[in-house]
Design a protein around this motif. Structure first.
Motif, PDB file in Angstrom:
ATOM      1  N   VAL A 206      13.054   2.938  -0.222  1.00  0.00           N
ATOM      2  CA  VAL A 206      12.881   2.814  -1.666  1.00  0.00           C
ATOM      3  C   VAL A 206      13.373   1.465  -2.182  1.00  0.00           C
ATOM      4  O   VAL A 206      12.741   0.850  -3.049  1.00  0.00           O
ATOM      5  N   LYS A 207      14.484   0.956  -1.620  1.00  0.00           N
ATOM      6  CA  LYS A 207      15.127  -0.213  -2.217  1.00  0.00           C
ATOM      7  C   LYS A 207      15.060  -1.483  -1.364  1.00  0.00           C
ATOM      8  O   LYS A 207      14.873  -2.576  -1.903  1.00  0.00           O
ATOM      9  N   GLU A 208      15.251  -1.366  -0.058  1.00  0.00           N
ATOM     10  CA  GLU A 208      15.541  -2.551   0.738  1.00  0.00           C
ATOM     11  C   GLU A 208      14.375  -3.047   1.586  1.00  0.00           C
ATOM     12  O   GLU A 208      14.175  -4.256   1.728  1.00  0.00           O
ATOM     13  N   ASN A 209      13.647  -2.129   2.181  1.00  0.00           N
ATOM     14  CA  ASN A 209      12.607  -2.537   3.127  1.00  0.00           C
ATOM     15  C   ASN A 209      11.436  -3.236   2.433  1.00  0.00           C
ATOM     16  O   ASN A 209      11.166  -3.022   1.250  1.00  0.00           O
ATOM     17  N   TYR A 210      10.740  -4.042   3.197  1.00  0.00           N
ATOM     18  CA  TYR A 210       9.484  -4.650   2.740  1.00  0.00           C
ATOM     19  C   TYR A 210       8.387  -3.627   2.976  1.00  0.00           C
ATOM     20  O   TYR A 210       8.000  -3.371   4.116  1.00  0.00           O
ATOM     21  N   GLU A 211       7.906  -2.995   1.913  1.00  0.00           N
ATOM     22  CA  GLU A 211       6.995  -1.865   2.026  1.00  0.00           C
ATOM     23  C   GLU A 211       5.681  -2.132   1.277  1.00  0.00           C
ATOM     24  O   GLU A 211       5.589  -3.055   0.462  1.00  0.00           O
ATOM     25  N   THR A 212       4.711  -1.300   1.561  1.00  0.00           N
ATOM     26  CA  THR A 212       3.463  -1.303   0.799  1.00  0.00           C
ATOM     27  C   THR A 212       3.283   0.076   0.181  1.00  0.00           C
ATOM     28  O   THR A 212       3.639   1.090   0.787  1.00  0.00           O
ATOM     29  N   ARG A 213       2.744   0.080  -1.040  1.00  0.00           N
ATOM     30  CA  ARG A 213       2.430   1.365  -1.647  1.00  0.00           C
ATOM     31  C   ARG A 213       1.347   1.178  -2.697  1.00  0.00           C
ATOM     32  O   ARG A 213       1.196   0.114  -3.306  1.00  0.00           O
ATOM     33  N   ILE A 214       0.569   2.237  -2.871  1.00  0.00           N
ATOM     34  CA  ILE A 214      -0.399   2.262  -3.961  1.00  0.00           C
ATOM     35  C   ILE A 214      -0.037   3.403  -4.898  1.00  0.00           C
ATOM     36  O   ILE A 214       0.556   4.407  -4.471  1.00  0.00           O
ATOM     37  N   ARG A 215      -0.376   3.238  -6.146  1.00  0.00           N
ATOM     38  CA  ARG A 215      -0.152   4.276  -7.161  1.00  0.00           C
ATOM     39  C   ARG A 215      -1.470   4.489  -7.889  1.00  0.00           C
ATOM     40  O   ARG A 215      -2.115   3.524  -8.315  1.00  0.00           O
ATOM     41  N   THR A 216      -1.869   5.756  -8.002  1.00  0.00           N
ATOM     42  CA  THR A 216      -3.119   6.031  -8.690  1.00  0.00           C
ATOM     43  C   THR A 216      -2.984   7.233  -9.606  1.00  0.00           C
ATOM     44  O   THR A 216      -2.268   8.188  -9.300  1.00  0.00           O
ATOM     45  N   THR A 217      -3.667   7.140 -10.732  1.00  0.00           N
ATOM     46  CA  THR A 217      -3.823   8.282 -11.637  1.00  0.00           C
ATOM     47  C   THR A 217      -5.297   8.657 -11.763  1.00  0.00           C
ATOM     48  O   THR A 217      -5.664   9.441 -12.631  1.00  0.00           O
ATOM     49  N   ASP A 218      -6.116   8.088 -10.882  1.00  0.00           N
ATOM     50  CA  ASP A 218      -7.541   8.403 -10.841  1.00  0.00           C
ATOM     51  C   ASP A 218      -7.685   9.913 -10.590  1.00  0.00           C
ATOM     52  O   ASP A 218      -7.310  10.408  -9.526  1.00  0.00           O
ATOM     53  N   PRO A 219      -8.227  10.679 -11.553  1.00  0.00           N
ATOM     54  CA  PRO A 219      -8.251  12.145 -11.434  1.00  0.00           C
ATOM     55  C   PRO A 219      -8.937  12.642 -10.167  1.00  0.00           C
ATOM     56  O   PRO A 219      -8.451  13.580  -9.527  1.00  0.00           O
ATOM     57  N   ASN A 220     -10.055  12.021  -9.813  1.00  0.00           N
ATOM     58  CA  ASN A 220     -10.784  12.475  -8.623  1.00  0.00           C
ATOM     59  C   ASN A 220      -9.998  12.186  -7.347  1.00  0.00           C
ATOM     60  O   ASN A 220      -9.932  13.019  -6.437  1.00  0.00           O
ATOM     61  N   ALA A 221      -9.390  11.002  -7.286  1.00  0.00           N
ATOM     62  CA  ALA A 221      -8.589  10.647  -6.107  1.00  0.00           C
ATOM     63  C   ALA A 221      -7.371  11.550  -5.993  1.00  0.00           C
ATOM     64  O   ALA A 221      -7.050  12.061  -4.905  1.00  0.00           O
ATOM     65  N   VAL A 222      -6.685  11.754  -7.123  1.00  0.00           N
ATOM     66  CA  VAL A 222      -5.501  12.606  -7.108  1.00  0.00           C
ATOM     67  C   VAL A 222      -5.872  14.022  -6.687  1.00  0.00           C
ATOM     68  O   VAL A 222      -5.153  14.664  -5.902  1.00  0.00           O
ATOM     69  N   HIS A 223      -7.005  14.501  -7.167  1.00  0.00           N
ATOM     70  CA  HIS A 223      -7.446  15.857  -6.806  1.00  0.00           C
ATOM     71  C   HIS A 223      -7.622  15.985  -5.290  1.00  0.00           C
ATOM     72  O   HIS A 223      -7.204  16.987  -4.690  1.00  0.00           O
ATOM     73  N   LYS A 224      -8.213  14.980  -4.665  1.00  0.00           N
ATOM     74  CA  LYS A 224      -8.411  15.005  -3.208  1.00  0.00           C
ATOM     75  C   LYS A 224      -7.068  15.011  -2.475  1.00  0.00           C
ATOM     76  O   LYS A 224      -6.883  15.718  -1.473  1.00  0.00           O
ATOM     77  N   ILE A 225      -6.142  14.217  -2.968  1.00  0.00           N
ATOM     78  CA  ILE A 225      -4.821  14.135  -2.325  1.00  0.00           C
ATOM     79  C   ILE A 225      -4.071  15.448  -2.488  1.00  0.00           C
ATOM     80  O   ILE A 225      -3.424  15.933  -1.547  1.00  0.00           O
ATOM     81  N   VAL A 226      -4.157  16.040  -3.676  1.00  0.00           N
ATOM     82  CA  VAL A 226      -3.519  17.330  -3.928  1.00  0.00           C
ATOM     83  C   VAL A 226      -4.065  18.386  -2.965  1.00  0.00           C
ATOM     84  O   VAL A 226      -3.302  19.179  -2.388  1.00  0.00           O
ATOM     85  N   GLU A 227      -5.362  18.402  -2.776  1.00  0.00           N
ATOM     86  CA  GLU A 227      -5.978  19.363  -1.864  1.00  0.00           C
ATOM     87  C   GLU A 227      -5.430  19.207  -0.444  1.00  0.00           C
ATOM     88  O   GLU A 227      -5.132  20.200   0.238  1.00  0.00           O
ATOM     89  N   GLU A 228      -5.308  17.962   0.018  1.00  0.00           N
ATOM     90  CA  GLU A 228      -4.820  17.728   1.382  1.00  0.00           C
ATOM     91  C   GLU A 228      -3.364  18.152   1.537  1.00  0.00           C
ATOM     92  O   GLU A 228      -2.988  18.794   2.530  1.00  0.00           O
ATOM     93  N   VAL A 229      -2.531  17.822   0.554  1.00  0.00           N
ATOM     94  CA  VAL A 229      -1.116  18.193   0.633  1.00  0.00           C
ATOM     95  C   VAL A 229      -0.963  19.713   0.560  1.00  0.00           C
ATOM     96  O   VAL A 229      -0.172  20.307   1.302  1.00  0.00           O
ATOM     97  N   ASN A 230      -1.718  20.346  -0.326  1.00  0.00           N
ATOM     98  CA  ASN A 230      -1.655  21.807  -0.433  1.00  0.00           C
ATOM     99  C   ASN A 230      -2.083  22.476   0.873  1.00  0.00           C
ATOM    100  O   ASN A 230      -1.544  23.515   1.266  1.00  0.00           O
ATOM    101  N   ARG A 231      -3.064  21.879   1.543  1.00  0.00           N
ATOM    102  CA  ARG A 231      -3.504  22.429   2.821  1.00  0.00           C
ATOM    103  C   ARG A 231      -2.390  22.344   3.859  1.00  0.00           C
ATOM    104  O   ARG A 231      -2.148  23.289   4.622  1.00  0.00           O
ATOM    105  N   LEU A 232      -1.692  21.216   3.887  1.00  0.00           N
ATOM    106  CA  LEU A 232      -0.569  21.073   4.814  1.00  0.00           C
ATOM    107  C   LEU A 232       0.533  22.079   4.502  1.00  0.00           C
ATOM    108  O   LEU A 232       1.178  22.620   5.402  1.00  0.00           O
TER     109      LEU A 232
END
Length: 256
Positions: A206-232
């Protein structure tokens, strides 16, 4: 297993402190937080416990590489709650044996107190045979003490503070043929905001490492991600650590 979605609208961040915005969004959650991270840090487990206590629904997917499982500050103990059950019949037997042990000890001491003056002050050596009874009482009591020590009156079960899954890492000797390592880092806030990237839910990530991340509020994209996490969370074929097993590893289990 897997999800594909094209043309998602998202923000991209590369560098240190990649988790600053993520932590802010998690702390501002109104309904739920879902996290997939193979590694966790104690301080961030505390964040999840704090949110849970506020009434936020928490779901967590991680691996048995949890950072503080083998350390001195085991916050995983706060995620797995030990519940102790008492076998009432065994407890009654245990109490009876303890009472009998106390009575035998009292009788042994009393008998010795009586015999010693008879032998030494009254010069009656024949009373020395009375110590045979003392020895027999000692042996009987010693047997009873062993029974008391081995009497199992407590049984233990474990429950989760909030729903989480701990997947077995390849090479951990689970006997499973599964070789998949859950290496994804996915964060969902209120099923409306999604984060993905290299960012583990750890203090360094969260604080120290050199990381990459994306943030999205795209409803369709979020819906797909929610489905995958719920499946897991609900229907994964991957090997998991059983909460009863983990609880028995984390806590002591005195039998009485």
């Amino acid at each position: 297993m897997g999800t594909f979605y094209n043309n998602a609208v998202c923000d991209i961040y590369i560098g240190r402190s990649a988790g600053a915005k993520l932590i802010q969004d998690i702390r501002n959650a109104k309904k739920n937080v879902k996290i997939v991270s193979p590694y966790l840090s104690p301080s961030l487990i505390k964040e999840l416990i704090f949110l849970h206590n506020k009434g936020i629904e928490i779901s967590l997917i991680t691996t048995d590489e949890i950072e503080d499982f083998y350390g001195n500050e085991k916050n995983i103990n706060k995620l797995i709650i030990q519940e102790q059950q008492v076998d009432e019949d065994a407890k009654q037997s245990y109490d009876s044996l303890k009472n009998l042990s106390g009575i035998l000890l009292f009788v042994m001491i009393g008998l010795a107190i009586v015999l010693i003056p008879l032998i030494f002050f009254l010069q009656q050596p024949k009373f020395g045979f009375g110590f045979i009874a003392v020895v027999l009482l000692f042996l009987i009591r010693n047997y009873i003490v062993g029974e008391i020590r081995n009497k199992k009156i407590y049984h233990y079960t474990y429950r989760q503070l909030f729903p989480f899954k701990v997947f077995v890492s390849p090479g951990q000797g689970s006997g499973s043929i599964n070789k998949t390592f859950i290496h994804s880092k996915i964060y969902l806030i209120d099923d409306e905001i999604a984060y993905m990237g290299s960012l583990n839910f750890t203090a360094k990530g969260v604080k120290e490492n050199y990381e990459t991340r994306i943030r999205t509020t795209d409803p369709n994209a979020v819906h797909k991600i929610v489905e995958e996490v719920n499946r897991l969370l609900s229907d994964s074929e991957l090997a998991e650590r059983d909460v009863q097993y983990w609880g028995s590893q984390l806590y002591s289990e005195p039998i009485n």
